[in-house]
Design an enzyme around this catalytic site. Structure first.
Site, PDB file in Angstrom:
ATOM      1  CB  SER A 176      -0.925   0.018   1.223  1.00  0.00           C
ATOM      2  OG  SER A 176      -1.861  -1.027   1.179  1.00  0.00           O
ATOM      3  N   GLY A 223      -6.024  -3.577  -7.604  1.00  0.00           N
ATOM      4  CA  GLY A 223      -7.183  -2.760  -7.287  1.00  0.00           C
ATOM      5  C   GLY A 223      -6.783  -1.394  -6.759  1.00  0.00           C
ATOM      6  NE  ARG A 256     -10.715  -6.349  -6.593  1.00  0.00           N
ATOM      7  CZ  ARG A 256      -9.611  -6.153  -5.890  1.00  0.00           C
ATOM      8  NH1 ARG A 256      -8.421  -6.438  -6.418  1.00  0.00           N
ATOM      9  NH2 ARG A 256      -9.679  -5.656  -4.668  1.00  0.00           N
ATOM     10  CG  ASP A 298      -5.660  -7.134   2.268  1.00  0.00           C
ATOM     11  OD1 ASP A 298      -6.710  -7.438   1.666  1.00  0.00           O
ATOM     12  OD2 ASP A 298      -5.041  -6.078   2.041  1.00  0.00           O
ATOM     13  NE  ARG A 311      -3.473  -9.613   0.756  1.00  0.00           N
ATOM     14  CZ  ARG A 311      -2.276  -9.063   0.914  1.00  0.00           C
ATOM     15  NH1 ARG A 311      -1.304  -9.759   1.470  1.00  0.00           N
ATOM     16  NH2 ARG A 311      -2.046  -7.816   0.510  1.00  0.00           N
TER      17      ARG A 311
END
Length: 433
Positions: free
Chosen positions: A25, A96, A124, A317, A390
């Protein structure tokens, strides 16, 4: 391309130290803010993952001069007004964050462009971003009235808004705040739950004035950002996989360095402590408005817990690896209020439940989460990643505690966030006992 990977560790223990790679991020935002700012920005600890490289590629196509040397990135920009209109589509890959935040940035820019992502991104939901941006006057055209990419953006003058968030989403909040930089007046964003605040911290780090009070953020438009030096902490979402492994693999002790400890991201630490894990945090320091430190974890007797409410945005997450952790905990673990998992890279509620069941886990999906009964002895199997990094890492960590081999399809999807995951995992695996 590697189509599958078989992991057969026997009964290993884990010992050693891992330096956690840069936060995804923060790495994204360092490139975005450096490209918006005027002057030179240098980034230390940048994550060279597929997602973050997609962000660099997009801004390079806008004429921003970006030089990458390993984890060190240098950005030279004359600000958003100096960007070039791209002569090709901006491809955001599987990211995203890149897609949604760039919609906010481009909406108030002086150029026109088109954003498109991979097959996953094209499924998405984007209306959560395009709707508030349209309220600010943004000119956006996409499939199903802006719900899906590709989305064309015609940069224009924007007006400030007062927006009450319907979901707890740092991506939506960030897109609005980035658009607000080039909007007339003061934009106010009210959150229903506090989501990760890397954008607010980075705004301050690049010289902007932003007010954060409780769950209300205020940003005056027309502010200029100035290039600076950014230190990217390690990604606690990546560290989470080794934290879980450290707690449930027998005869294990791990030290994780360079871990980001932003309070809006440390839900995994809270959960591990609530479950009784032997965990210790040391050497905490602040760099670039972000906190980081070292975490030590060792094999623990963990117990079930309940996870929900305002804790969810702080670990959204990490839920796949928390679910695996819960299969080894004594008692019931309930995860609720996690509907956001349905609109990640895949429907992570269904994906986690389906794949852990293949290994023998006692796990049930609910409308907004899952229920796990433990402890359960897990066996091997063939697991799907769904192209979700993930889920892939969860499957790899599961192989450390299964009685036989685990085969995962598309292991390369893990490079989206953790390119050297298997290398670091192998570095701490000791021979079978």
């Amino acid at each position: 391309m590697v189509t599958s990977k078989t992991l057969d560790y026997g009964q290993p223990s884990l010992q050693g130290t891992i330096r956690i790679p840069g936060d995804k991020s923060v790495s994204h935002r360092s490139i975005m803010f450096g490209s918006i700012a005027e002057g030179t920005t240098t980034v230390e600890g940048f994550l060279q993952s597929d997602d973050c490289l997609s962000t660099i590629d997009c801004f390079s196509k806008l004429g921003v001069e970006i030089t990458v040397d390993g984890e060190y990135v240098r950005i030279e920009s004359n600000g958003i007004q100096a960007w070039n209109e791209p002569n090709e589509i901006l491809y955001t890959g599987n990211s995203g964050t890149t897609t949604r935040l760039m919609l906010g940035i481009l909406a108030g820019s002086p150029i026109s462009s088109v954003l498109i992502g991979d097959e996953s991104i094209q499924k998405r939901p984007m209306k959560r971003v395009t709707n508030p941006l349209k309220q600010m006057g943004a000119k956006l055209i996409g499939r199903e009235n802006g719900q899906y990419t590709p989305i064309a953006v015609e940069g224009t003058s924007l007006q400030s808004i007062h927006y009450k968030m319907p979901v707890a989403s740092a991506q939506v909040k960030s897109a609005i705040l980035l658009a607000a930089l080039n909007a007339e007046g003061e934009t106010v964003v009210e959150e229903i739950e506090t989501s990760r605040d890397h954008t607010e911290k980075m705004l301050q780090h690049f010289g902007a004035s932003v007010s954060v009070e409780d769950r209300t953020i205020r940003l005056q438009g027309g502010q200029k950002l100035t290039g600076t030096h950014v230190v990217v902490p390690g990604d606690i979402s990546s560290a989470a996989f080794f934290l879980a492994a450290g707690a449930i693999v027998p005869n294990t002790k791990l030290t994780l360095t360079n871990v980001g400890l932003n309070p809006t991201r440390t839900g995994i630490v809270d959960v591990l402590q609530a479950m009784g894990a032997k965990l210790c945090i040391n050497d905490s320091e602040n760099n670039s408005h972000e906190q980081m430190g070292t975490i030590e974890i060792e094999t623990s007797e963990v117990t079930g817990t309940e996870i929900g409410g305002d804790l969810i945005p702080r670990l959204i997450d990490e839920i796949p690896i928390i679910a695996l952790l819960a299969t080894q905990a004594v008692g019931k673990t309930v995860i609720k209020n996690a509907e956001e998992l349905k609109v990640k890279e895949t429907n992570r509620i269904d994906a986690v439940v389906n794949e852990l069941k293949k290994l023998g886990a006692n796990i049930t999906a609910t409308d907004d989460g899952m229920i796990i009964e433990g402890p359960t002895s897990l066996h091997g199997g063939e697991l799907k990643t769904y192209g979700d990094h993930r889920i892939g890492m969860m499957a790899a960590i599961a192989a450390l505690i299964t009685s036989s081999a685990v085969t995962i399809d598309n292991p390369e999807c893990i490079s989206v966030s953790y390119p050297n995951f298997f290398e670091q995992l192998d570095s701490v695996v000791l021979a079978s006992l």
